[in-house]
Design an enzyme around this catalytic site. Structure first.
Site, PDB file in Angstrom:
ATOM      1  N   LEU A   7       0.848  -1.187   0.000  1.00 29.36           N
ATOM      2  CA  LEU A   7       0.000   0.000   0.000  1.00 29.36           C
ATOM      3  C   LEU A   7       0.887   1.242   0.000  1.00 29.36           C
ATOM      4  O   LEU A   7       1.974   1.234   0.578  1.00 29.36           O
ATOM      5  CB  LEU A   7      -0.869   0.016   1.261  1.00 29.36           C
ATOM      6  CG  LEU A   7      -1.788  -1.182   1.451  1.00 29.36           C
ATOM      7  CD1 LEU A   7      -2.390  -1.163   2.857  1.00 29.36           C
ATOM      8  CD2 LEU A   7      -2.889  -1.194   0.397  1.00 29.36           C
ATOM      9  N   ARG A  56      -4.128  -6.112   5.432  1.00 25.85           N
ATOM     10  CA  ARG A  56      -3.065  -6.319   6.398  1.00 25.85           C
ATOM     11  C   ARG A  56      -3.498  -7.165   7.605  1.00 25.85           C
ATOM     12  O   ARG A  56      -2.661  -7.542   8.424  1.00 25.85           O
ATOM     13  CB  ARG A  56      -2.512  -4.954   6.866  1.00 25.85           C
ATOM     14  CG  ARG A  56      -1.913  -4.139   5.695  1.00 25.85           C
ATOM     15  CD  ARG A  56      -0.943  -3.103   6.178  1.00 25.85           C
ATOM     16  NE  ARG A  56       0.070  -3.706   7.034  1.00 25.85           N
ATOM     17  CZ  ARG A  56       0.923  -3.025   7.769  1.00 25.85           C
ATOM     18  NH1 ARG A  56       0.885  -1.712   7.762  1.00 25.85           N
ATOM     19  NH2 ARG A  56       1.813  -3.641   8.532  1.00 25.85           N
ATOM     20  N   HIS A  63      -0.100   7.907   9.419  1.00 30.95           N
ATOM     21  CA  HIS A  63      -0.190   7.591  10.849  1.00 30.95           C
ATOM     22  C   HIS A  63       0.262   8.777  11.703  1.00 30.95           C
ATOM     23  O   HIS A  63       1.004   9.641  11.228  1.00 30.95           O
ATOM     24  CB  HIS A  63       0.744   6.413  11.185  1.00 30.95           C
ATOM     25  CG  HIS A  63       0.305   5.091  10.665  1.00 30.95           C
ATOM     26  ND1 HIS A  63       1.162   4.227  10.008  1.00 30.95           N
ATOM     27  CD2 HIS A  63      -0.891   4.451  10.717  1.00 30.95           C
ATOM     28  CE1 HIS A  63       0.511   3.122   9.679  1.00 30.95           C
ATOM     29  NE2 HIS A  63      -0.731   3.224  10.091  1.00 30.95           N
ATOM     30  N   CYS A  72       8.241   1.508  12.179  1.00 35.32           N
ATOM     31  CA  CYS A  72       7.363   0.464  11.601  1.00 35.32           C
ATOM     32  C   CYS A  72       7.998  -0.898  11.514  1.00 35.32           C
ATOM     33  O   CYS A  72       7.315  -1.903  11.459  1.00 35.32           O
ATOM     34  CB  CYS A  72       6.986   0.767  10.161  1.00 35.32           C
ATOM     35  SG  CYS A  72       6.618   2.422   9.824  1.00 35.32           S
TER      36      CYS A  72
END
Ligand code: CIR
Length: 281
Positions: A29, A97, A173, A270
């Site tokens: 993505l 996900r 995010h 991440c």
């Protein structure tokens, strides 16, 4: 005693990471087109990260095998929130996900000895990338991935800490624009979106924080672990690199390149889940 206690929450002995699948290149993505990902480069950066954790910080590094059917699986941070031996297994906002969490749950609850809590409320979604833990409280980004029900699940899983929702705009995010650079220190980007988010935080926070403002939003995503700061490389963000050097002269710092995974919205936080192993009783 209080400062020591907060430092303890940034001290870890194990790290979970997951390999980069070939499928990431075409199928991961992304919020915008920043060009093709060079997989070989991306894997080199991933190995550099592993090596800092393993060889320099002497942590147990568990690198899970990539799954070609899960193009975003290397971004393990989104699959769990781990604090004080409790692992909240998330329901990621993107349906593609969601299957990633199965293996993460097995590893955290197995050899790493974490107490597993699952998100049970219907419709609740949460990406770990939206969760900023300061050691004293949580800020959770309300974003395209994380909703209020997801924030409520976080609050239920960690009743000892206040949880405040922060509206995320212009970024994937909350941690695409800020992160902890030390106990009580929030690194934050300088864009309008980032500044708006940090103003919200200052308004609702239960504790005082120092902020360090980075010229580049992406550079504001760094990893503070065992008194060491992992941050952007000089090549990628020369101005922000300079700020890290100036503001943290005494902190051991390691630059880790991230320009390939950044093309698919991956930041430094991440790529890992930071853990304190618990002995199995
Ligand atoms: C995604 O869009 O879900 C991935 N391509 C990137 C996830 C980055 N994760 C994070 O910032 N915690």
């Amino acid at each position: 005693a209080d400062a020591t206690d907060v430092e303890r929450l940034f001290t870890f002995d194990a790290v979970v990471m997951r390999g980069i699948p070939d499928s990431l290149k075409a199928e991961a993505l992304r919020t915008e087109d920043l060009g093709e990902v060079d997989l070989e480069e991306a894997r080199k950066h991933h190995e550099a990260y592993q090596s800092v954790m393993r060889d320099q910080l002497k942590l147990h590094v568990e690198v899970l095998e990539a799954d070609e059917s899960l193009p975003d699986c290397c971004f393990v941070e989104d699959c769990a929130v781990v604090v004080d031996g409790v692992a909240l297994i998330t329901c990621p906002g993107s349906p593609s996900r969601r299957p990633e969490v199965t293996l993460i749950k097995r590893i955290l609850g197995g050899g790493l000895g974490q107490e597993i809590v699952e998100m049970t409320e219907k419709g609740a979604t949460l990406d770990g990338g939206d969760v900023l833990f300061t050691g004293k409280e949580f800020f959770v980004g309300l974003s395209s991935r994380t909703n209020q029900k997801g924030a409520n699940s976080l609050a239920n899983a960690f009743p000892n800490y206040p949880v405040s929702g922060i509206k995320v705009n212009g970024h994937l995010h909350l941690k695409s624009m800020m992160s902890m650079a030390g106990p009580g220190i929030i690194a934050v980007g300088s864009s309008d979106h980032s500044q708006k988010a940090i103003r919200q935080i200052k308004k609702v926070s239960n504790f005082d924080y120092t902020t360090v403002t980075l010229p580049d939003d992406a550079a504001a995503n760094c990893v503070y672990i065992n008194k060491t700061l992992l941050h952007c490389s000089q090549d990628e963000f020369p101005e922000s690199y300079k700020v890290f050097a100036e503001k943290f002269p005494k902190t051991p710092r390691v630059a880790i390149p991230n320009n390939e995974l950044f093309k698919v919205d991956g930041a430094l936080t991440c790529k890992s889940l930071l853990i304190c192993k618990k002995p199995k009783v």
